[in-house]
Scaffold this motif. Structure first.
Motif, mmCIF file in Angstrom:
data_model
loop_
_atom_site.group_PDB
_atom_site.id
_atom_site.type_symbol
_atom_site.label_atom_id
_atom_site.label_comp_id
_atom_site.label_asym_id
_atom_site.label_seq_id
_atom_site.Cartn_x
_atom_site.Cartn_y
_atom_site.Cartn_z
ATOM 1 N N THR A 110 0.697 -1.217 -0.406
ATOM 2 C CA THR A 110 -0.014 -0.387 0.042
ATOM 3 C C THR A 110 0.740 1.362 -0.402
ATOM 4 N N ASP A 111 0.101 2.663 -0.726
ATOM 5 C CA ASP A 111 0.831 3.419 -0.133
ATOM 6 C C ASP A 111 1.485 4.217 1.330
ATOM 7 N N GLU A 112 0.554 3.459 2.310
ATOM 8 C CA GLU A 112 0.897 3.750 3.206
ATOM 9 C C GLU A 112 2.189 3.161 4.016
ATOM 10 N N GLU A 113 2.556 1.931 3.270
ATOM 11 C CA GLU A 113 3.791 1.651 3.406
ATOM 12 C C GLU A 113 4.607 1.611 2.902
ATOM 13 N N LEU A 114 4.356 2.398 1.986
ATOM 14 C CA LEU A 114 5.968 2.573 1.397
ATOM 15 C C LEU A 114 6.809 3.752 2.408
ATOM 16 N N PHE A 115 6.183 4.772 3.488
ATOM 17 C CA PHE A 115 6.826 5.953 4.612
ATOM 18 C C PHE A 115 6.745 4.925 5.951
ATOM 19 N N THR A 116 7.299 3.791 5.405
ATOM 20 C CA THR A 116 6.711 3.284 7.225
ATOM 21 C C THR A 116 8.570 2.705 6.772
ATOM 22 N N ALA A 117 9.469 2.997 8.589
ATOM 23 C CA ALA A 117 10.551 2.422 8.680
ATOM 24 C C ALA A 117 10.942 0.551 8.242
ATOM 25 N N SER A 118 9.731 -0.060 8.595
ATOM 26 C CA SER A 118 9.560 -1.076 7.901
ATOM 27 C C SER A 118 9.531 -2.185 7.299
ATOM 28 N N LEU A 119 9.357 -0.968 5.657
ATOM 29 C CA LEU A 119 9.212 -1.667 4.712
ATOM 30 C C LEU A 119 10.689 -2.195 3.681
ATOM 31 N N HIS A 120 12.081 -1.977 4.377
ATOM 32 C CA HIS A 120 12.586 -2.941 3.828
ATOM 33 C C HIS A 120 12.884 -3.991 4.128
ATOM 34 N N LYS A 121 12.383 -4.364 6.013
ATOM 35 C CA LYS A 121 12.480 -5.941 6.448
ATOM 36 C C LYS A 121 11.133 -6.368 5.871
ATOM 37 N N LYS A 122 9.869 -5.927 5.823
ATOM 38 C CA LYS A 122 8.581 -6.629 4.829
ATOM 39 C C LYS A 122 10.127 -6.620 3.457
ATOM 40 N N THR A 123 9.892 -6.278 2.499
ATOM 41 C CA THR A 123 10.441 -6.595 1.040
ATOM 42 C C THR A 123 11.753 -7.263 1.508
ATOM 43 N N VAL A 124 13.041 -7.568 2.638
ATOM 44 C CA VAL A 124 13.864 -8.550 2.133
ATOM 45 C C VAL A 124 12.966 -9.672 3.016
ATOM 46 N N ALA A 125 12.305 -9.492 3.712
ATOM 47 C CA ALA A 125 11.476 -11.202 3.560
ATOM 48 C C ALA A 125 10.695 -11.930 3.087
ATOM 49 N N ALA A 126 10.209 -10.427 1.912
ATOM 50 C CA ALA A 126 9.142 -11.180 1.202
ATOM 51 C C ALA A 126 10.676 -11.737 0.160
ATOM 52 N N PHE A 127 11.503 -10.971 -0.633
ATOM 53 C CA PHE A 127 12.632 -11.925 -1.495
ATOM 54 C C PHE A 127 12.991 -13.172 -0.916
ATOM 55 N N GLU A 128 13.473 -13.442 0.660
ATOM 56 C CA GLU A 128 13.813 -14.898 0.939
ATOM 57 C C GLU A 128 12.612 -15.562 0.917
ATOM 58 N N ALA A 129 11.270 -14.870 0.365
ATOM 59 C CA ALA A 129 10.624 -16.745 0.766
ATOM 60 C C ALA A 129 10.467 -16.925 -0.948
ATOM 61 N N LEU A 130 11.021 -15.981 -1.587
ATOM 62 C CA LEU A 130 11.056 -15.525 -3.168
ATOM 63 C C LEU A 130 12.290 -16.927 -3.117
ATOM 64 N N GLN A 131 13.535 -17.296 -2.399
ATOM 65 C CA GLN A 131 14.231 -17.706 -2.997
ATOM 66 C C GLN A 131 13.912 -19.566 -3.365
ATOM 67 N N PRO A 132 13.959 -20.046 -3.239
ATOM 68 C CA PRO A 132 13.505 -21.198 -3.599
ATOM 69 C C PRO A 132 12.961 -21.720 -4.551
ATOM 70 N N LEU A 133 12.132 -20.707 -5.028
ATOM 71 C CA LEU A 133 12.056 -20.488 -6.576
ATOM 72 C C LEU A 133 12.659 -20.340 -7.614
ATOM 73 N N LEU A 134 12.824 -19.515 -6.710
ATOM 74 C CA LEU A 134 14.118 -18.846 -7.790
ATOM 75 C C LEU A 134 14.972 -19.698 -8.432
ATOM 76 N N GLN A 135 15.355 -20.154 -6.967
ATOM 77 C CA GLN A 135 17.147 -21.163 -7.226
ATOM 78 C C GLN A 135 16.010 -22.405 -8.158
ATOM 79 N N PHE A 136 15.236 -22.858 -8.023
ATOM 80 C CA PHE A 136 14.386 -23.593 -8.963
ATOM 81 C C PHE A 136 14.465 -23.597 -9.917
#
Length: 222
Positions: free
Chosen positions: A189-215
């Motif tokens: 959401t637009d509101e989430e873009l301005f939160t201090a935790s945005l990079h943490k949410k982004t990294v967490a999502a990317f880490e959840a994606l890693q097994p698919l990317l490796q596959f």
């Protein structure tokens, strides 16, 4: 987090998508671009701890140009109204599956995968899914993947309406074998873009994606 002025610039650009306006507001564009670049670099620096293959990646090399390619388009507006960054092993143009962050007012998302690959890569990924169906299922049914993405993206524009050549319609993986892209995404959401935790949410999502990317990348490179 990102600065509100960055989103404001993109909103204004959508209303004034022409070169005279852009030239008059180039300073605002540069500030917005640098803000986005700094955010992406922060994500890369955190993400490389779990994915060493992107170590040393520079954010500015991951970002897409703001200029649109209008040579073959009926839409002649000269600029994109979003910022995008593709983070992957070997660089943005490597042809491998990777991570993607899309910044656009009202339509931001984080995700990644392999978008519209060439025929040899597409064939390889389909074969990998067919041969290793149990492994693929385990990846997309993992709790972290489900929490972040639910499932791989499967809208009509990236899937065949018929069974791909060489496969039977009763193949247990057939709905995934019909895909022409193998990606997953989750909205921000637009509101989430301005939160201090945005990079943490982004990294967490990317880490959840890693097994698919490796596959996927195993299928392409092996």
């Amino acid at each position: 987090m990102l600065e509100p002025q960055t989103l404001t610039f993109l909103k204004q650009l959508k209303k004034n998508n022409n070169k005279p306006w852009f030239d008059a507001h180039r300073a605002q564009y540069e500030a917005a671009r640098i803000d986005f670049q700094n955010f992406i670099q922060l994500v890369i620096d955190r993400l490389q701890q779990s994915d060493p293959s992107i170590t040393g990646t520079i954010a500015r090399n991951c970002m897409f140009r703001i200029n649109r390619d209008i040579r073959f388009s009926n839409d002649k507006t000269p600029y994109k109204t979003n910022f995008g960054a593709s983070i992957k092993t070997g660089g943005r143009k490597s042809g491998l599956a990777g991570y993607y962050f899309h910044l656009e007012p009202g339509s931001s998302f984080v995700g990644g995968g392999l978008w519209m690959p060439e025929a040899p890569a597409l064939k390889a990924v389909r074969q990998e899914i067919d041969y290793n169906w149990d492994e693929f299922q385990a990846i997309i049914k993992a709790k972290t993947f489900q929490k972040n993405f639910g499932d791989v993206y499967s809208a009509d524009e990236i899937r065949l309406s018929t069974v791909p050549k060489g496969y039977e319609k009763d193949n247990p993986a057939i709905e995934y074998l019909k895909l022409k892209s193998f990606i997953a995404e989750t909205s921000i959401t637009d509101e989430e873009l301005f939160t201090a935790s945005l990079h943490k949410k982004t990294v967490a999502a990317f880490e959840a994606l890693q097994p698919l990317l490796q596959f996927i990348n195993r299928a392409i490179t092996d």
